[in-house]
Scaffold this motif. Sequence first.
Motif, PDB file in Angstrom:
ATOM      1  N   ALA A  32       0.824  -1.205   0.000  1.00 25.30           N
ATOM      2  CA  ALA A  32       0.000   0.000   0.000  1.00 25.30           C
ATOM      3  C   ALA A  32       0.862   1.260   0.000  1.00 25.30           C
ATOM      4  CB  ALA A  32      -0.934  -0.009   1.215  1.00 25.30           C
ATOM      5  N   PHE A  33       1.936   1.239   0.768  1.00 20.81           N
ATOM      6  CA  PHE A  33       2.857   2.375   0.834  1.00 20.81           C
ATOM      7  C   PHE A  33       3.466   2.664  -0.538  1.00 20.81           C
ATOM      8  CE2 PHE A  33       7.325   3.675   1.259  1.00 20.81           C
ATOM      9  CZ  PHE A  33       7.221   4.831   2.011  1.00 20.81           C
ATOM     10  N   LEU A  34       3.924   1.622  -1.224  1.00 22.59           N
ATOM     11  CA  LEU A  34       4.562   1.805  -2.528  1.00 22.59           C
ATOM     12  C   LEU A  34       3.565   2.255  -3.583  1.00 22.59           C
ATOM     13  CD1 LEU A  34       6.937  -1.305  -2.594  1.00 22.59           C
ATOM     14  CD2 LEU A  34       7.516   1.062  -2.051  1.00 22.59           C
ATOM     15  N   THR A  35       2.344   1.741  -3.530  1.00 22.67           N
ATOM     16  CA  THR A  35       1.328   2.145  -4.495  1.00 22.67           C
ATOM     17  C   THR A  35       1.096   3.646  -4.434  1.00 22.67           C
ATOM     18  OG1 THR A  35       0.228  -0.011  -4.469  1.00 22.67           O
ATOM     19  CG2 THR A  35      -1.095   1.879  -5.151  1.00 22.67           C
ATOM     20  N   GLU A  36       1.094   4.193  -3.231  1.00 23.73           N
ATOM     21  CA  GLU A  36       0.833   5.621  -3.058  1.00 23.73           C
ATOM     22  C   GLU A  36       1.919   6.494  -3.667  1.00 23.73           C
ATOM     23  OE1 GLU A  36       0.163   6.549   1.003  1.00 23.73           O
ATOM     24  OE2 GLU A  36      -1.779   5.519   1.096  1.00 23.73           O
ATOM     25  N   ILE A  37       3.151   5.973  -3.774  1.00 26.90           N
ATOM     26  CA  ILE A  37       4.229   6.790  -4.329  1.00 26.90           C
ATOM     27  C   ILE A  37       4.641   6.329  -5.729  1.00 26.90           C
ATOM     28  CG2 ILE A  37       5.087   7.490  -2.069  1.00 26.90           C
ATOM     29  CD1 ILE A  37       7.288   5.430  -2.290  1.00 26.90           C
ATOM     30  N   GLY A  38       3.821   5.479  -6.335  1.00 26.98           N
ATOM     31  CA  GLY A  38       4.037   5.128  -7.732  1.00 26.98           C
ATOM     32  C   GLY A  38       5.123   4.110  -7.989  1.00 26.98           C
ATOM     33  N   ILE A  39       5.351   3.223  -7.029  1.00 24.54           N
ATOM     34  CA  ILE A  39       6.302   2.120  -7.219  1.00 24.54           C
ATOM     35  C   ILE A  39       5.507   0.823  -7.271  1.00 24.54           C
ATOM     36  CG2 ILE A  39       8.248   0.853  -6.234  1.00 24.54           C
ATOM     37  CD1 ILE A  39       9.166   3.468  -4.947  1.00 24.54           C
ATOM     38  N   ASP A  40       5.736   0.031  -8.294  1.00 27.51           N
ATOM     39  CA  ASP A  40       4.985  -1.213  -8.468  1.00 27.51           C
ATOM     40  C   ASP A  40       5.628  -2.357  -7.705  1.00 27.51           C
ATOM     41  OD1 ASP A  40       3.162  -0.013 -10.135  1.00 27.51           O
ATOM     42  OD2 ASP A  40       4.159  -0.635 -11.986  1.00 27.51           O
ATOM     43  N   LEU A  41       4.920  -2.900  -6.733  1.00 32.78           N
ATOM     44  CA  LEU A  41       5.376  -4.112  -6.059  1.00 32.78           C
ATOM     45  C   LEU A  41       5.061  -5.295  -6.959  1.00 32.78           C
ATOM     46  CD1 LEU A  41       6.586  -5.507  -3.605  1.00 32.78           C
ATOM     47  CD2 LEU A  41       4.290  -5.631  -2.626  1.00 32.78           C
ATOM     48  N   ARG A  42       6.108  -5.978  -7.426  1.00 28.83           N
ATOM     49  CA  ARG A  42       5.937  -7.048  -8.408  1.00 28.83           C
ATOM     50  C   ARG A  42       6.062  -8.447  -7.826  1.00 28.83           C
ATOM     51  NH1 ARG A  42       3.328  -5.189 -12.293  1.00 28.83           N
ATOM     52  NH2 ARG A  42       4.154  -6.752 -13.719  1.00 28.83           N
ATOM     53  N   GLU A  43       6.649  -8.552  -6.628  1.00 25.10           N
ATOM     54  CA  GLU A  43       6.853  -9.891  -6.070  1.00 25.10           C
ATOM     55  C   GLU A  43       7.023  -9.816  -4.563  1.00 25.10           C
ATOM     56  OE1 GLU A  43       9.900 -13.734  -6.623  1.00 25.10           O
ATOM     57  OE2 GLU A  43       9.979 -12.035  -8.025  1.00 25.10           O
ATOM     58  N   VAL A  44       6.447 -10.812  -3.884  1.00 21.64           N
ATOM     59  CA  VAL A  44       6.686 -11.024  -2.454  1.00 21.64           C
ATOM     60  C   VAL A  44       7.185 -12.452  -2.301  1.00 21.64           C
ATOM     61  CG1 VAL A  44       5.688 -11.151  -0.146  1.00 21.64           C
ATOM     62  CG2 VAL A  44       4.888  -9.402  -1.758  1.00 21.64           C
ATOM     63  N   ARG A  45       8.316 -12.612  -1.617  1.00 23.32           N
ATOM     64  CA  ARG A  45       8.907 -13.930  -1.447  1.00 23.32           C
ATOM     65  C   ARG A  45       9.198 -14.153   0.039  1.00 23.32           C
ATOM     66  NH1 ARG A  45      13.778 -15.774  -5.403  1.00 23.32           N
ATOM     67  NH2 ARG A  45      12.338 -14.686  -6.821  1.00 23.32           N
ATOM     68  N   VAL A  46       8.998 -15.380   0.511  1.00 23.26           N
ATOM     69  CA  VAL A  46       9.267 -15.729   1.898  1.00 23.26           C
ATOM     70  C   VAL A  46      10.342 -16.806   1.923  1.00 23.26           C
ATOM     71  CG1 VAL A  46       8.294 -16.492   4.093  1.00 23.26           C
ATOM     72  CG2 VAL A  46       6.847 -15.258   2.456  1.00 23.26           C
ATOM     73  N   VAL A  47      11.381 -16.574   2.729  1.00 25.26           N
ATOM     74  CA  VAL A  47      12.469 -17.555   2.844  1.00 25.26           C
ATOM     75  C   VAL A  47      12.741 -17.833   4.318  1.00 25.26           C
ATOM     76  CG1 VAL A  47      13.570 -16.946   0.654  1.00 25.26           C
ATOM     77  CG2 VAL A  47      14.219 -15.742   2.746  1.00 25.26           C
ATOM     78  N   PRO A  48      13.297 -19.001   4.618  1.00 26.12           N
ATOM     79  CA  PRO A  48      13.612 -19.338   6.009  1.00 26.12           C
ATOM     80  C   PRO A  48      14.877 -18.632   6.487  1.00 26.12           C
ATOM     81  CG  PRO A  48      14.302 -21.117   4.574  1.00 26.12           C
ATOM     82  CD  PRO A  48      13.596 -20.118   3.693  1.00 26.12           C
ATOM     83  N   ASP A  49      15.184 -18.829   7.754  1.00 24.03           N
ATOM     84  CA  ASP A  49      16.401 -18.269   8.347  1.00 24.03           C
ATOM     85  C   ASP A  49      17.593 -19.137   7.956  1.00 24.03           C
ATOM     86  OD1 ASP A  49      15.201 -16.091   9.854  1.00 24.03           O
ATOM     87  OD2 ASP A  49      14.342 -17.638  11.132  1.00 24.03           O
ATOM     88  N   GLU A  50      17.893 -19.160   6.679  1.00 28.69           N
ATOM     89  CA  GLU A  50      19.020 -19.912   6.143  1.00 28.69           C
ATOM     90  C   GLU A  50      19.807 -18.982   5.226  1.00 28.69           C
ATOM     91  OE1 GLU A  50      17.629 -23.440   4.208  1.00 28.69           O
ATOM     92  OE2 GLU A  50      16.347 -24.023   5.912  1.00 28.69           O
ATOM     93  N   GLN A  51      21.086 -18.798   5.547  1.00 28.67           N
ATOM     94  CA  GLN A  51      21.868 -17.782   4.854  1.00 28.67           C
ATOM     95  C   GLN A  51      21.899 -17.987   3.345  1.00 28.67           C
ATOM     96  OE1 GLN A  51      26.455 -16.990   4.949  1.00 28.67           O
ATOM     97  NE2 GLN A  51      25.544 -15.784   6.592  1.00 28.67           N
ATOM     98  N   ASP A  52      22.135 -19.207   2.905  1.00 24.92           N
ATOM     99  CA  ASP A  52      22.234 -19.444   1.465  1.00 24.92           C
ATOM    100  C   ASP A  52      20.934 -19.111   0.750  1.00 24.92           C
ATOM    101  OD1 ASP A  52      24.833 -20.213   1.801  1.00 24.92           O
ATOM    102  OD2 ASP A  52      24.449 -22.363   1.656  1.00 24.92           O
ATOM    103  N   ARG A  53      19.800 -19.406   1.379  1.00 25.39           N
ATOM    104  CA  ARG A  53      18.509 -19.112   0.768  1.00 25.39           C
ATOM    105  C   ARG A  53      18.274 -17.605   0.701  1.00 25.39           C
ATOM    106  NH1 ARG A  53      14.778 -23.304   1.270  1.00 25.39           N
ATOM    107  NH2 ARG A  53      13.370 -21.945   0.097  1.00 25.39           N
ATOM    108  N   ILE A  54      18.675 -16.905   1.744  1.00 21.37           N
ATOM    109  CA  ILE A  54      18.510 -15.447   1.752  1.00 21.37           C
ATOM    110  C   ILE A  54      19.394 -14.813   0.687  1.00 21.37           C
ATOM    111  CG2 ILE A  54      18.740 -13.341   3.122  1.00 21.37           C
ATOM    112  CD1 ILE A  54      18.326 -15.117   5.636  1.00 21.37           C
ATOM    113  N   VAL A  55      20.641 -15.248   0.612  1.00 22.08           N
ATOM    114  CA  VAL A  55      21.580 -14.701  -0.376  1.00 22.08           C
ATOM    115  C   VAL A  55      21.070 -14.950  -1.790  1.00 22.08           C
ATOM    116  CG1 VAL A  55      23.906 -14.904  -1.343  1.00 22.08           C
ATOM    117  CG2 VAL A  55      23.584 -14.841   1.136  1.00 22.08           C
ATOM    118  N   ALA A  56      20.627 -16.158  -2.070  1.00 20.71           N
ATOM    119  CA  ALA A  56      20.142 -16.489  -3.412  1.00 20.71           C
ATOM    120  C   ALA A  56      18.941 -15.636  -3.790  1.00 20.71           C
ATOM    121  CB  ALA A  56      19.784 -17.972  -3.486  1.00 20.71           C
ATOM    122  N   ALA A  57      18.025 -15.457  -2.849  1.00 20.43           N
ATOM    123  CA  ALA A  57      16.849 -14.635  -3.126  1.00 20.43           C
ATOM    124  C   ALA A  57      17.235 -13.179  -3.362  1.00 20.43           C
ATOM    125  CB  ALA A  57      15.856 -14.744  -1.976  1.00 20.43           C
TER     126      ALA A  57
END
Length: 255
Positions: A32-57
């Motif tokens: 909602a915040f981004l929509t108001e300032i004209g930035i398109d949110l294109r993706e939401v991703r959820v990853v676990p507390d695993e460093q390699d997964r966070i880095v890759a994402a």
Amino acid sequence: MTNQSPTAAVLVIGDEILSGRTRDSNSGHIAAFLTEIGIDLREVRVVPDEQDRIVAALDELRTAYTYVFTTGGIGPTHDDITADAVAKAFGVAIEHHPDAVEILRQHYVTPEELTEARLRMARVPVGATLIDNPVSKAPGFHIGNVFVMAGVPKIMQAMLLNVEKELVGGVPVQSVTVDCPFGEGVIGSALGEVAKAHPLVSIGSYPILAARNFSTKLVIRSRDPMALAAATAAVEAMLATITRDKAGDSTLTDY
């Protein structure tokens, strides 16, 4: 709808989200915040507390979008590894930021309060700038096009307000909602024709079940006010035609 505006992704970090123990509300607030300032949110991703997964994402998202916003994993415990993962993704060292250390020292006034665990919250990648946290003081940080924020919603929301000045937005999307008394199965073909005839808008249909009958919310969105008005008129004309042609038809409210 033509997209010429900046784009963004949200990376939600935390085992507690994936387990269902904690429900993510941050991504909706950021959207909602981004929509108001004209930035398109294109993706939401959820990853676990695993460093390699966070880095890759992070590596994928920060090259695909203008901005990336992360939430979670910057607290004082052993599983708060977001700062380390961001440093690894950017190929830089991580260290205690002197300004962050001073912020914590002023907040935790005695040595006993400023524990080693709490000092972990002052560790940021080299070259990052701090994001102010007026709620609980431990800052987030910003490096490249990545903004790293807390997972606690109240804290994240306060941080996000301090991020806005760093963002370059676009033309905000405007929307009109039209209440449709028919189910999607009745209007689907005609609605598709309207959408095809109005390429500068997007039209979403959202079914509603009341008792045993379906109705639909039609949401028309565009950055072009004239295109939005024309598409809205076309949708309303379509519904008027269906109402006139199908008066008395008992199947109109079927999904």
